[in-house]
Design a protein around this motif. Structure first.
Motif, PDB file in Angstrom:
ATOM      1  N   LEU A 197       0.154   1.039  -2.182  1.00  9.53           N
ATOM      2  CA  LEU A 197       0.437   0.887  -0.757  1.00  9.53           C
ATOM      3  C   LEU A 197       1.510   1.835  -0.247  1.00  9.53           C
ATOM      4  O   LEU A 197       1.659   2.001   0.972  1.00  9.53           O
ATOM      5  CB  LEU A 197       0.838  -0.563  -0.471  1.00  9.53           C
ATOM      6  N   ASN A 198       2.244   2.446  -1.139  1.00  4.14           N
ATOM      7  CA  ASN A 198       3.245   3.427  -0.706  1.00  4.14           C
ATOM      8  C   ASN A 198       2.655   4.824  -0.538  1.00  4.14           C
ATOM      9  O   ASN A 198       3.357   5.765  -0.167  1.00  4.14           O
ATOM     10  CB  ASN A 198       4.415   3.459  -1.694  1.00  4.14           C
ATOM     11  N   GLU A 199       1.357   4.950  -0.796  1.00  6.85           N
ATOM     12  CA  GLU A 199       0.634   6.195  -0.499  1.00  6.85           C
ATOM     13  C   GLU A 199      -0.232   5.926   0.725  1.00  6.85           C
ATOM     14  O   GLU A 199      -1.343   5.414   0.625  1.00  6.85           O
ATOM     15  CB  GLU A 199      -0.203   6.625  -1.699  1.00  6.85           C
ATOM     16  N   ARG A 200       0.302   6.284   1.887  1.00  5.66           N
ATOM     17  CA  ARG A 200      -0.294   5.843   3.149  1.00  5.66           C
ATOM     18  C   ARG A 200      -1.363   6.778   3.703  1.00  5.66           C
ATOM     19  O   ARG A 200      -1.916   6.517   4.764  1.00  5.66           O
ATOM     20  CB  ARG A 200       0.823   5.647   4.192  1.00  5.66           C
ATOM     21  N   ASP A 216      -6.166   3.038   4.618  1.00  6.85           N
ATOM     22  CA  ASP A 216      -6.830   2.863   5.913  1.00  6.85           C
ATOM     23  C   ASP A 216      -7.611   1.549   5.934  1.00  6.85           C
ATOM     24  O   ASP A 216      -7.628   0.827   6.943  1.00  6.85           O
ATOM     25  CB  ASP A 216      -7.783   4.029   6.186  1.00  6.85           C
ATOM     26  N   LYS A 217      -8.239   1.226   4.807  1.00  7.15           N
ATOM     27  CA  LYS A 217      -8.980  -0.034   4.711  1.00  7.15           C
ATOM     28  C   LYS A 217      -8.032  -1.223   4.771  1.00  7.15           C
ATOM     29  O   LYS A 217      -8.330  -2.246   5.393  1.00  7.15           O
ATOM     30  CB  LYS A 217      -9.791  -0.067   3.416  1.00  7.15           C
ATOM     31  N   LEU A 237       7.227  -7.582  -0.942  1.00  3.36           N
ATOM     32  CA  LEU A 237       7.637  -6.596   0.055  1.00  3.36           C
ATOM     33  C   LEU A 237       8.786  -5.719  -0.424  1.00  3.36           C
ATOM     34  O   LEU A 237       8.927  -4.574   0.007  1.00  3.36           O
ATOM     35  CB  LEU A 237       8.030  -7.299   1.360  1.00  3.36           C
ATOM     36  N   VAL A 238       9.602  -6.233  -1.334  1.00  3.01           N
ATOM     37  CA  VAL A 238      10.735  -5.463  -1.839  1.00  3.01           C
ATOM     38  C   VAL A 238      10.271  -4.200  -2.558  1.00  3.01           C
ATOM     39  O   VAL A 238      11.023  -3.228  -2.663  1.00  3.01           O
ATOM     40  CB  VAL A 238      11.603  -6.342  -2.771  1.00  3.01           C
ATOM     41  N   TYR A 239       9.027  -4.183  -3.044  1.00  3.03           N
ATOM     42  CA  TYR A 239       8.507  -3.028  -3.773  1.00  3.03           C
ATOM     43  C   TYR A 239       7.883  -1.978  -2.847  1.00  3.03           C
ATOM     44  O   TYR A 239       7.499  -0.902  -3.311  1.00  3.03           O
ATOM     45  CB  TYR A 239       7.470  -3.474  -4.797  1.00  3.03           C
ATOM     46  N   LEU A 240       7.765  -2.302  -1.576  1.00  2.61           N
ATOM     47  CA  LEU A 240       7.105  -1.392  -0.641  1.00  2.61           C
ATOM     48  C   LEU A 240       8.118  -0.612   0.174  1.00  2.61           C
ATOM     49  O   LEU A 240       9.189  -1.116   0.517  1.00  2.61           O
ATOM     50  CB  LEU A 240       6.191  -2.184   0.302  1.00  2.61           C
ATOM     51  N   ASP A 262       6.301  -1.499   7.748  1.00  2.00           N
ATOM     52  CA  ASP A 262       6.161  -1.392   9.199  1.00  2.00           C
ATOM     53  C   ASP A 262       4.701  -1.206   9.591  1.00  2.00           C
ATOM     54  O   ASP A 262       4.184  -1.870  10.505  1.00  2.00           O
ATOM     55  CB  ASP A 262       7.006  -0.229   9.718  1.00  2.00           C
ATOM     56  N   THR A 263       4.001  -0.326   8.896  1.00  2.00           N
ATOM     57  CA  THR A 263       2.602  -0.053   9.217  1.00  2.00           C
ATOM     58  C   THR A 263       1.730  -1.279   8.994  1.00  2.00           C
ATOM     59  O   THR A 263       0.870  -1.626   9.822  1.00  2.00           O
ATOM     60  CB  THR A 263       2.074   1.111   8.363  1.00  2.00           C
TER      61      THR A 263
END
Length: 228
Positions: free
Chosen positions: A112-115, A121-122, A139-142, A148-149
């Motif tokens: 999820l950190n590769e946006r 997108d999915k 969430l602490v890992y993101l 935000d996204t």
């Protein structure tokens, strides 16, 4: 927090349709007009939190589920509400387990950190369609931009803005600045519903030296909903 703030609402807006499973009938559900909610377990791993919330399984029941390699392949419970469950995680084996056992209906394997990926997108699309979003100890890992996204995508509510709820938690006293920044993002897009703090575990000797005066780590749970 799920049972107090989210489950009553979910039960009030759902009803099993004509295709009622045998397990649902055994649990006391009857045929109805049918309204299935979209439930998303973000950073779901092997699905313990889904077992606790959607399946209503206790701590001991979940432990029993993992007691051997045969038992873990059958979820010995039924869904308390009609939902389509999407598991999202970076671990493909964890997601495949959830899919194989029927714990998850759909899965998305994504860092999820590769946006900029198609998978992300999915994820954004699924967030917009979600009625209930669960993210515990995750969430602490993101990255904050990722949080935000994702939260904005949920808050926007897809093509048809609808009522929806989020359950998240924070582990105190760790990463407090990150937790505060995350809370600001949540409050930027969503309406606060309620919170609760509870003991999580006794801190190790090393942790107590690093956090003088602290003996217990606390779980702080937040429930929020889409703004009307």
């Amino acid at each position: 927090m799920f049972d107090a703030h989210i489950l009553p609402w979910a039960k009030s807006v759902t009803a099993h349709g004509g295709n009622v499973s045998k397990s649902a009938l055994a649990a006391g559900f009857t045929k109805g007009n049918g309204h299935t909610l979209n439930f998303v377990d973000l950073c779901s791993c092997f699905g313990n939190t889904t077992m606790a919330t959607i399946y209503g399984m206790s701590y001991n029941a979940i432990r029993e589920n993992w007691s051997d390699t045969t038992k873990c392949m059958t979820i010995e419970s039924t869904r308390r509400i009609p939902v389509n469950i999407t598991g999202i995680d970076i671990s493909e084996p964890a997601l495949e387990y959830g899919k194989t056992t029927g714990l998850y209906d759909d899965i998305i394997c994504s860092n999820l950190n590769e946006r900029s990926t198609a998978e992300f997108d999915k994820v954004k699309q699924v967030m917009g369609d979600a009625d209930i979003l669960l993210s515990t100890a995750a969430l602490v890992y993101l990255d904050l931009d990722t949080i935000d996204t994702i939260i904005k995508s949920f808050a926007d509510g897809g093509d048809e803005k609808k009522e929806g709820y989020i359950l998240v938690n924070f582990l105190n006293p760790f990463a407090l600045e990150k937790a505060d920044d995350t809370k600001k993002i949540l409050l930027k897009y969503l309406e606060f519903v309620g919170s609760r703090a509870t003991r999580h575990r006794r801190m190790s000797e090393l942790e107590q030296r690093n956090y003088p005066g602290e003996e217990w780590s606390l779980l702080e749970l937040w429930v929020l909903k889409r703004r009307s």
